[in-house]
Design a protein around this motif. Structure first.
Motif, mmCIF file in Angstrom:
data_model
loop_
_atom_site.group_PDB
_atom_site.id
_atom_site.type_symbol
_atom_site.label_atom_id
_atom_site.label_comp_id
_atom_site.label_asym_id
_atom_site.label_seq_id
_atom_site.Cartn_x
_atom_site.Cartn_y
_atom_site.Cartn_z
ATOM 1 N N ILE A 243 33.638 -1.047 74.742
ATOM 2 C CA ILE A 243 34.693 -2.056 74.671
ATOM 3 C C ILE A 243 34.211 -3.257 73.859
ATOM 4 N N GLU A 244 35.024 -3.671 72.873
ATOM 5 C CA GLU A 244 34.701 -4.835 72.051
ATOM 6 C C GLU A 244 35.556 -6.046 72.408
ATOM 7 N N THR A 245 36.834 -5.783 72.719
ATOM 8 C CA THR A 245 37.771 -6.878 72.967
ATOM 9 C C THR A 245 38.572 -6.621 74.241
ATOM 10 N N LEU A 262 31.223 -5.250 83.472
ATOM 11 C CA LEU A 262 31.509 -5.064 82.041
ATOM 12 C C LEU A 262 30.211 -4.970 81.241
ATOM 13 N N ASN A 263 29.120 -4.714 81.926
ATOM 14 C CA ASN A 263 27.810 -4.678 81.272
ATOM 15 C C ASN A 263 27.687 -3.514 80.300
ATOM 16 N N ALA A 264 26.800 -3.666 79.320
ATOM 17 C CA ALA A 264 26.475 -2.597 78.350
ATOM 18 C C ALA A 264 27.707 -2.119 77.571
ATOM 19 N N ASN A 265 28.530 -3.086 77.133
ATOM 20 C CA ASN A 265 29.615 -2.787 76.210
ATOM 21 C C ASN A 265 29.295 -3.456 74.870
ATOM 22 N N LYS A 266 30.297 -3.642 74.035
ATOM 23 C CA LYS A 266 30.053 -4.227 72.712
ATOM 24 C C LYS A 266 30.734 -5.583 72.564
#
Length: 266
Positions: A243-245, A262-266
């Motif tokens: 997930i970026e946004t 929401l850890n370890a997303n983009k």
């Protein structure tokens, strides 16, 4: 011939005449066939093999069963009517087998079943009518299979189901209405699949859901309104995705949310 004689502790096979030799070979073959018949379950579960696997019980004893444990029996196929009239059954353990497909009507008449364990098999597809008769099912374990798609109305009749485990599959697609009917679901686990998009409305029926696990997927997009009906949700794990946004109103309606990962997303 030497091997046959050795296996049967016959030292001087050369002393046998032709008639004796033929008789000996036939006897040896029959013994092997009988041995295979006793211990050689071929993976097809039907009414007769079911009773055998449960210790050669009678039909009357089978009908009275409240728990059936068949884990790790190398079952590949379950024939129709295998569980017919087993209305006393509460728990059915079918995990750690080699089941690839569940035929229509497999679980018909198991109207009082509470827990169904189908995890760690090789199931690729769940037909929408597979669980239609399991109206008292509370827990369904389907993790560790090879399911790729959750079809519309797959769980439509499971109106009192509380826990659904689908983690460690290969799910890419969740069709609209896939979770229709699950109005009593409290926990949904979709960890370690291949989901890329959370579509708007996909969880709309899950109005009392408290725990939703989606970590270790490939999620890049969460559509607006995806979680709007999850007003009872307390734990949401979206960690380890792509997930970026995140839209500002993504969690606006999730008023009881206590834990959000929401850890370890983009």
């Amino acid at each position: 011939l030497k091997s046959i004689c050795k296996d049967n502790h016959l030292k001087n096979y050369s002393a046998l005449n032709k008639t004796e030799l033929i008789a000996f070979i036939k006897k040896n073959k029959k013994m092997k066939q009988n041995k295979k018949k006793v211990g050689g379950f071929d993976g097809v579960l039907n009414r007769e093999t079911l009773k055998e696997l449960l210790g050669n019980i009678s039909e009357e004893e089978l009908i009275e069963k409240t728990i059936i444990k068949l884990e790790g029996k190398r079952i590949t196929t379950i024939e129709p009517n295998t569980f017919k009239k087993l209305t006393s059954l509460r728990l059915l353990y079918l995990q750690f087998n080699e089941i690839t497909t569940i035929q229509t009507n497999t679980f018909n008449e198991l109207r009082n079943l509470n827990w169904l364990y189908l995890h760690d098999n090789k199931i690729t597809t769940i037909r929408p009518d597979t669980f239609n008769e399991l109206t008292n099912l509370q827990k369904l374990y389907l993790h560790g299979n090879k399911i790729t798609t959750i079809q519309t109305n797959t769980f439509n009749e499971l109106t009192i189901l509380e826990k659904l485990h689908l983690f460690n599959n290969k799910i890419e697609t969740i069709q609209p209405g896939a979770f229709n009917g699950l109005t009593n679901l409290i926990e949904l686990n979709l960890v370690r699949n291949q989901i890329t998009t959370i579509q708007s409305g996909v969880f709309n029926e899950l109005t009392i859901l408290e725990k939703l696990y989606l970590f270790y997927n490939q999620i890049t997009t969460i559509q607006p309104g995806a979680f709007n009906e999850l007003t009872k949700l307390q734990i949401l794990d979206l960690g380890n995705n792509q997930i970026e946004t995140i839209h500002p109103d993504t969690f606006k309606e999730v008023m009881n949310l206590n834990v959000l990962y929401l850890n370890a997303n983009k």
